[in-house]
Scaffold this active site. Structure first.
Site, PDB file in Angstrom:
ATOM      1  N   GLU A 226      21.818  16.345 -31.648  1.00 28.42           N
ATOM      2  CA  GLU A 226      21.979  16.927 -33.189  1.00 28.42           C
ATOM      3  C   GLU A 226      20.961  15.799 -33.837  1.00 28.42           C
ATOM      4  OE1 GLU A 226      25.658  17.568 -34.447  1.00 28.42           O
ATOM      5  OE2 GLU A 226      25.647  19.600 -33.716  1.00 28.42           O
ATOM      6  N   GLU A 328      25.590  23.990 -28.417  1.00 26.69           N
ATOM      7  CA  GLU A 328      26.991  23.856 -28.795  1.00 26.69           C
ATOM      8  C   GLU A 328      27.386  24.979 -29.634  1.00 26.69           C
ATOM      9  OE1 GLU A 328      28.051  20.193 -31.063  1.00 26.69           O
ATOM     10  OE2 GLU A 328      26.731  18.791 -29.760  1.00 26.69           O
TER      11      GLU A 328
END
Ligand code: CA
Length: 696
Positions: A226, A328
């Site tokens: 991320e 995710e």
């Protein structure tokens, strides 16, 4: 069975497959796989082929849909090698904490059996996060699964021996890396960028070699986690690109040396922020960073619509010829908290505005729809569900003593999201360390039994039928005058497990309506019933009556701006109350903003309130706000501030930021504000603000 030779494992696999999950299975060698696939009895059957060293195993599910308690539509155009993966990085710490996982027959699963079981349920890839040195000076572990190289190797081996491939998620940090934090590993602190790039390269090479040498079937590597706001302590693009380049080259070299095909992924979050992904991909291309997969997180409650996700990923895939995936995703099946350490998504933190039912069907719907959205890009290779096995180390029954025991276990085995020992490294953890924050989004129940939603990965390949059932019925809160019967909606919007929806007549309870009409101002729960899927079902509606709006000029109708104070920090006259019917939500006026240059302004109003509970909200439309715009509304009482972020998408699409439970302690003046920080050419309008008391 913990470990064994691959032939024993293969035999074991075949046996478990034949007896488990209601699935047929075949075991074959690499040479005859193709022949078997094409000559299979059922040409419609979906199968998945997994390479494990010299062994090839093929899992074939019947073409006909399973009979289940959840409905899952078969995705006919899903390629056989489409990744249906899970991230179970916390698994070892869970086991060390005494957690037991079971199969559908109630058998306790050994670590090796657990990974075989996942494979049997249609999962073909395991994602594992890797931290450089998740320990303090005294060697106390930071928690979050204690994902150091040793533990990741052990889990990676279990996954590989169960016939799955492994994605190694390099965080390039000693602990959690996400959009809000990207701390450099302790060992890299203070390094200049050249030294850091070399350190990252060496670390990547050494770790990856060790994993491969130890038999972990690494099929993909993620360069950072991320990395929306930075990586390894760097947040400027020139420096980040140096690090991406160093990581990429290291992976390519190891792959070549070891003769292993390894995909390189980059991973970002916040697909909902307009222009972000386009810019990230552009930055990577500007320095010719060599990668294969552009991956995104997608949590339905944070990351915008699936249409938007498809759009932003497709744009990157088409422009730069990349594969894309969701690295995710997850969703809640319950609002309960299993371990006494609150969950990131709970009824208290989020209110009631959800796109999916909070149920196992809702989880299945999210997995199915995210898969669909990834496939719709035309370049999608897979999805990973995040931490489906991060369940309570011991189910919390509300007793303080049980919570205390759990705390001890989390601290000892690293099975909580953070231990107290991580506080020096991660300031967040120092304040909020605890247990699993996602036990209500797991695909196992609190005691380790698999939910039916875990089988969604198999059902995507063959479909699953379930008796028609209501998954969700939605009725909006009602806002209206006191002293009369609230004119509640006559229908309720009902969603069914097969994906259909219908507006169904609802009967509100007469005595609840009368009580509300006679009770004066306040918030009332009105109960009702409706008939759907052959059943009479209950529903309730919140009626908020005498909705005195405490704001003056809440709809921005007064162009003299007497009720609001505008403070401009930068921008040439960017904001004003204007009559502009093209940009109002109601009435004639709105609070409109636009400027050629960067805009930074705040619009406030002081309101006198009595002690009580209030709800503040408003509406916003607009666009062209760049990659990291800041929009929020707030209410401040003294030092205390309630804040809600919001954003713009396009013209006449109104966001509705709302703060639902503001407890004002004592009679006082509060400040209500709107804050905007956006680049030049951003435009938009606010309208229809409200501040209601909801506890009278
Ligand atoms: Ca929890």
């Amino acid at each position: 069975m913990r470990k064994g030779s691959s032939s024993i494992l293969a035999a074991f696999l075949t046996l478990s497959l034949l007896t488990g999950c209601g699935s047929a299975a075949q075991s074959s060698t690499a040479a005859d796989t193709e022949a078997q696939s094409s000559s299979a009895a059922d040409p419609e059957a979906q199968s998945t082929v997994v390479q494990d060293g010299s062994e090839t195993r093929e899992f074939t599910w019947p073409a006909e849909p399973a009979e289940s308690t959840i409905y899952v539509e078969k995705i006919a155009d899903m390629p056989e090698d489409f990744i249906t993966g899970v991230d179970v990085s916390s698994y070892l710490s869970e086991i060390n904490s005494g957690v037991t996982f079971y199969d559908y027959e109630g058998n306790a699963l050994s670590p090796q059996d657990f990974f075989v079981f996942l494979h049997r349920c249609g999962i073909n890839y395991i994602r594992l996060r890797l931290w450089v040195d998740p320990y303090d000076e005294a060697k106390n572990a930071y928690g979050g699964g204690n994902c150091d190289l040793q533990n990741v190797t052990e889990m990676g081996k279990l996954a590989s021996d169960a016939g799955m491939q492994v994605l190694i998620d390099f965080h390039y940090s000693d602990f959690w890396a996400d959009p809000s934090k990207q701390y450099a590993p302790k060992a890299w602190a203070g390094m200049d960028i050249d030294t850091k790039a070399q350190a990252l390269s060496d670390y990547t090479t050494e770790s990856l070699k060790a994993l491969l040498d130890d038999g972990v079937n690494v099929g993909m590597v993620q360069l950072g986690n991320e990395t929306t706001g930075g990586m390894a302590g760097e947040s400027s693009w020139p420096k980040m690109l140096r690090l991406f380049d160093a990581g990429s080259k290291a992976v390519r070299q190891v792959a070549e040396d070891k003769g292993q095909d390894i995909l390189i992924a980059v991973h970002f979050a916040n697909p909902e922020r307009a222009g972000k992904y386009k810019n990230f991909a552009y930055q990577l291309a500007s320095k010719h960073i060599d990668y294969d997969v552009f991956a995104s997180s997608y949590y339905p409650y944070w990351h915008g619509s699936l249409e938007n996700l498809t759009g932003v990923l497709k744009e990157v895939a088409d422009t730069y010829d990349k594969k894309v995936m969701v690295a995710e995703t997850s969703y809640m099946y319950t609002w309960e908290d299993g371990d006494g350490s609150g969950n990131t998504e709970s009824k208290e933190t989020v209110g009631s505005d959800w796109d999916y039912a909070v149920s196992q069907q809702g989880q299945a719907d999210v997995i199915s729809k995210v898969t669909r959205a990834v496939l719709d890009t035309g370049a999608g290779i897979g999805i990973f569900y995040w931490e489906p096995a991060w369940i309570p180390v011991q189910v919390w029954n509300g007793e303080e003593s049980v919570y205390k025991e759990n705390q001890k276990i989390w601290e000892t085995y690293g099975s909580g999201w953070a231990s107290s020992f991580s506080g020096d490294y991660d300031a967040d953890a120092a304040m909020y360390y605890g247990g699993s924050a996602v036990d209500n989004q797991a695909l196992f129940d609190f005691e380790g039994h698999p939910l039916e939603s875990l089988r969604t990965f198999e059902y995507l390949r063959r479909g699953a039928n379930a008796p028609l059932a209501v998954t969700r019925a939605v009725v909006e809160d009602f806002l209206g005058p006191a002293g009369e019967i609230p004119a509640l909606p006559e229908t309720v919007s009902v969603e069914f497990n097969n994906g259909t929806a219908e507006d169904v007549p609802v009967t509100w309870k007469e005595e609840d309506l009368l009580a509300a009409a006679e009770g004066g101002a306040g918030t009332y729960t009105i109960n009702g019933t409706y008939e759907a899927a052959g059943q009479m079902l209950d529903i309730s509606c919140q009626a908020i009556l005498n909705t005195k709006n405490y704001l003056a000029d809440p709809g921005f109708e007064d162009t003299s701006t007497a009720s609001w104070t505008i403070t401009v920090n930068s921008g040439n006259d960017p904001v004003a109350i204007e009559n502009d019917l093209n940009n109002v939500r109601s009435g004639n006026g709105c609070l409109k903003f636009w400027a050629e240059q960067e805009q930074d302004f705040e619009v406030t109003q002081v309101v006198h309130l009595e002690e009580g509970t209030y709800r503040l909200g408003g509406y916003l439309e607009g666009g062209d706000a760049g990659e990291s715009p800041e929009f929020y509304i707030y209410l401040r009482q003294g030092d205390q501030i309630w804040r809600q972020d919001t954003f713009v998408t396009k013209w006449q699409v109104w966001e509705n930021p709302e703060i639902t439970d503001i407890s004002v302690a004592g009679e006082c003046d509060v400040t209500v504000g709107i804050v905007v920080k956006v680049p030049g050419k951003a435009w938009g309008a606010f309208d229809d603000f409200y501040l209601y008391r909801i506890d009278e």
